[in-house]
Design an enzyme around this catalytic site. Structure first.
Site, PDB file in Angstrom:
ATOM      1  N   HIS A   1     -10.379   5.376  -1.388  1.00 29.50           N
ATOM      2  CA  HIS A   1     -10.782   4.579  -0.163  1.00 29.50           C
ATOM      3  C   HIS A   1     -12.054   3.494  -0.030  1.00 29.50           C
ATOM      4  O   HIS A   1     -12.392   3.007   0.435  1.00 29.50           O
ATOM      5  CB  HIS A   1     -11.193   4.991   1.268  1.00 29.50           C
ATOM      6  CG  HIS A   1     -10.073   6.118   1.508  1.00 29.50           C
ATOM      7  ND1 HIS A   1     -10.567   7.445   1.431  1.00 29.50           N
ATOM      8  CD2 HIS A   1      -8.509   6.007   2.016  1.00 29.50           C
ATOM      9  CE1 HIS A   1      -9.872   7.717   2.133  1.00 29.50           C
ATOM     10  NE2 HIS A   1      -8.950   7.757   1.737  1.00 29.50           N
TER      11      HIS A   1
ATOM     12  N   ARG B   1      -2.578  -2.158  -3.613  1.00 29.07           N
ATOM     13  CA  ARG B   1      -3.112  -0.671  -3.813  1.00 29.07           C
ATOM     14  C   ARG B   1      -2.750   0.392  -4.748  1.00 29.07           C
ATOM     15  O   ARG B   1      -1.880   0.912  -4.470  1.00 29.07           O
ATOM     16  CB  ARG B   1      -3.261  -0.582  -2.572  1.00 29.07           C
ATOM     17  CG  ARG B   1      -4.449   0.977  -2.178  1.00 29.07           C
ATOM     18  CD  ARG B   1      -4.034   1.874  -1.226  1.00 29.07           C
ATOM     19  NE  ARG B   1      -4.732   2.904  -1.309  1.00 29.07           N
ATOM     20  CZ  ARG B   1      -4.817   3.932  -0.105  1.00 29.07           C
ATOM     21  NH1 ARG B   1      -4.100   4.321   0.486  1.00 29.07           N
ATOM     22  NH2 ARG B   1      -6.004   5.142   0.067  1.00 29.07           N
TER      23      ARG B   1
ATOM     24  N   GLU C   1      -7.591  -2.544   4.795  1.00 29.58           N
ATOM     25  CA  GLU C   1      -7.595  -3.109   3.338  1.00 29.58           C
ATOM     26  C   GLU C   1      -6.436  -3.954   2.804  1.00 29.58           C
ATOM     27  O   GLU C   1      -6.432  -3.965   1.552  1.00 29.58           O
ATOM     28  CB  GLU C   1      -6.242  -1.036   3.159  1.00 29.58           C
ATOM     29  CG  GLU C   1      -8.194  -0.651   3.196  1.00 29.58           C
ATOM     30  CD  GLU C   1      -7.649   1.006   3.719  1.00 29.58           C
ATOM     31  OE1 GLU C   1      -6.375   1.576   4.332  1.00 29.58           O
ATOM     32  OE2 GLU C   1      -7.268   1.799   2.808  1.00 29.58           O
TER      33      GLU C   1
ATOM     34  N   ARG D   1      -5.730  18.080   3.242  1.00 30.42           N
ATOM     35  CA  ARG D   1      -6.858  18.734   2.117  1.00 30.42           C
ATOM     36  C   ARG D   1      -7.963  19.499   2.537  1.00 30.42           C
ATOM     37  O   ARG D   1      -9.068  18.964   3.778  1.00 30.42           O
ATOM     38  CB  ARG D   1      -7.664  17.779   1.507  1.00 30.42           C
ATOM     39  CG  ARG D   1      -6.146  16.179   0.799  1.00 30.42           C
ATOM     40  CD  ARG D   1      -6.054  15.311   0.062  1.00 30.42           C
ATOM     41  NE  ARG D   1      -5.681  14.253   0.413  1.00 30.42           N
ATOM     42  CZ  ARG D   1      -5.445  12.977   0.247  1.00 30.42           C
ATOM     43  NH1 ARG D   1      -7.132  12.338   0.089  1.00 30.42           N
ATOM     44  NH2 ARG D   1      -5.154  12.480   0.790  1.00 30.42           N
TER      45      ARG D   1
ATOM     46  N   ASN E   1       1.108  -1.393  -0.031  1.00 29.01           N
ATOM     47  CA  ASN E   1      -0.332   0.077   0.310  1.00 29.01           C
ATOM     48  C   ASN E   1       1.347   1.317   0.073  1.00 29.01           C
ATOM     49  O   ASN E   1       1.532   1.263   0.698  1.00 29.01           O
ATOM     50  CB  ASN E   1      -1.053  -0.002   1.309  1.00 29.01           C
ATOM     51  CG  ASN E   1      -2.101   1.061   1.390  1.00 29.01           C
ATOM     52  OD1 ASN E   1      -1.867   2.024   0.745  1.00 29.01           O
ATOM     53  ND2 ASN E   1      -2.796   1.564   2.467  1.00 29.01           N
TER      54      ASN E   1
HETATM   55  C1  LIG Z   1      -6.808   8.621  -1.445  1.00 27.05           C
HETATM   56  C2  LIG Z   1      -6.717   8.652  -0.078  1.00 27.05           C
HETATM   57  O1  LIG Z   1      -6.968   9.616   0.268  1.00 27.05           O
HETATM   58  O2  LIG Z   1      -5.653   7.860   0.382  1.00 27.05           O
HETATM   59  P1  LIG Z   1      -4.886   8.127   1.690  1.00 27.05           P
HETATM   60  O3  LIG Z   1      -6.055   8.179   2.652  1.00 27.05           O
HETATM   61  O4  LIG Z   1      -4.267   6.797   2.016  1.00 27.05           O
HETATM   62  O5  LIG Z   1      -4.804   9.504   1.337  1.00 27.05           O
HETATM   63 MG   LIG Z   2      -5.134   5.004   4.504  1.00 21.72          MG
END
Ligand SMILES: CC(=O)OP(=O)(O)O
Ligand SMILES: [Mg+2]
Ligand SMILES: Nc1ncnc2c1ncn2[C@@H]1O[C@H](COP(=O)(O)OP(=O)(O)O)[C@@H](O)[C@H]1O
Length: 402
Positions: A182, A93, A386, A243, A10
């Protein structure tokens, strides 16, 4: 001797999580993690399950290729190296698979090219996934490499949820639609939640809240995803560690026109310098809670914004599903941060979900209910896995193809 082991990789933007599993009983043989790849103080943590003796190592690991080679060496030291004939496949992944990868897929040149083509819509993730695949291919060219896509579980979303309300021709030309991410976690957790309720997945409607560094919500009806909070890229939706999640898209035009910022600067701002870290300087919920408990107002506001967004999605998915049997919290924050679960559900009694303070405070690695028996909507904590899900899907595909 038949091969029954699967190595799962991953690869994240700055980390690689991995597990080696024996699929005869889905047991783990080794688990580990390389963090802070590209920094001076990268850290590798490796645990061979049999001895349980964790080895940790800190030092510079320049890139994902170096990280994977270090992982391969650690596995070799325990006699679990990639050269083992017992290895049946390597499962990867892959975050963005676009619209067409609805199933686990054996990786060939065409699949690699498609993952590469999708880099602009998963710039933090797909490049790392690709390096992971290419390095693994170089180490074991004879072995099936299987991609399991974050987007796959969401391909059941109806067009009404998957499309943006923008000009259809433009959207189609640039393949702009909501893909969701996810998905491996949302699939695993929604199934595990049904099991916890003693029901089969097709009988239950679940809202899954995957709250890690990246965070997303999904509405799952009878085992199928009908809506999710991430969109074209993993930037839409909930407030995340770094984010922004949802905002008026005109913020971007404003930053370009008035703030004179470039596209790349805005991309970095919204993906890496926003969310919790942008609001209060920390992206780790543990640290934020510590600051909140110490009376820090900036951390409190960041927490409140995070919870407000989460609540809005719970309400929205309640409306989308019509009937909700359970709300399931998962991933680093969802599994560990009791105050987040309590605050997200507070005030929703009229809708059905209730959190029991005492149950919510218990720490455990097991799937569990944190709602009282009388609650009309169960609230659950369901640790995601996961890696196990990827291994299971990859192994099933290898068996089918043999
Ligand atoms: C798609 C995504 O945001 O993955 P991660 O949470 O692992 O950064
Ligand atoms: Mg994660
Ligand atoms: N005990 C804890 N309490 C609160 N938050 C936690 C705890 N442990 C981990 N976290 C949160 O979980 C996040 C990581 O979640 P994880 O699901 O591993 O994310 P990712 O897969 O995106 O790296 C951390 O950034 C931190 O905010």
């Amino acid at each position: 001797m038949s091969s029954t082991r699967v190595l799962v990789l991953n690869s994240g933007s700055s980390s690689v999580k991995y597990q080696l599993l024996d699929m005869r009983d889905s047991s783990r043989l080794a688990v580990g993690l390389v963090e802070r790849i590209g920094e001076e103080s990268s850290r590798l943590k490796h645990t061979p399950v049999e001895s349980g003796r964790t080895r940790e190592w800190t030092g510079p690991i320049a890139d994902h290729e170096a990280a994977l080679k270090a992982v391969a060496e650690e596995l070799s030291r325990d006699g679990l190296g990639l050269d083992s004939p017992e290895l049946a496949a390597i499962g990867h992944r892959v975050v963005h698979g676009g619209k067409h990868f609805t199933e686990p897929t054996v990786i060939d040149d065409a699949v690699l090219a498609e993952i590469e083509r999708l880099i602009p819509v998963a710039p933090l993730h797909n490049p790392a996934n690709l390096t992971g695949i290419r390095t693994a291919q170089a180490l074991r060219p004879d072995l099936p490499q299987i991609a399991v896509f974050d987007t796959a579980f969401h391909t059941t979303m109806p067009e009404s949820a998957a499309r943006y309300a923008i000009d259809v021709k433009t959207a189609d030309e640039h393949r702009i639609r909501r893909y969701g991410f996810h998905g491996t976690s949302h699939a695993y957790v929604s199934r595990a939640t049904a099991k916890l309720l003693g029901k089969s997945p097709d009988e239950v409607n679940v809202i899954v809240l995957h709250l890690g560094n990246g965070a997303s919500a999904s509405a799952v009806r009878g085992g199928k995803c009908v809506d999710t909070s991430m969109g074209l890229t993993p930037l839409e939706g909930l407030v995340m560690g770094t984010r922004s999640g949802d905002m008026d898209p005109a913020v971007i035009f404003h930053l370009m026109r008035v703030g004179k910022m470039s596209t790349d600067e805005i991309d970095t701002l919204l993906n890496k310098k926003s969310g919790l870290i942008g609001l209060c300087g920390d992206n780790d919920m543990r640290e934020i809670r510590r600051r909140v408990d110490a009376g820090d107002e900036q951390a409190q506001l960041a927490f409140d914004i995070y919870i407000h967004r989460l609540k809005k999605y719970i309400g929205a998915y309640y409306a989308v599903l019509g009937r909700v049997d359970a709300i399931a919290f998962t991933a680093g924050v969802g599994e560990n941060a009791a105050p987040v679960r309590e605050a997200a559900v507070a005030g929703l009694e009229e809708l059905g979900p209730v959190v029991d303070g005492e149950l919510n405070g218990i720490r455990s690695d097991e799937p569990r209910l944190v709602s009282p028996a009388h609650a009309r909507v169960a609230v659950a904590v369901v640790p995601t896995d996961e890696e196990l899900e990827i291994a299971t899907q990859a192994y099933a595909l290898v068996k089918k193809n043999n």
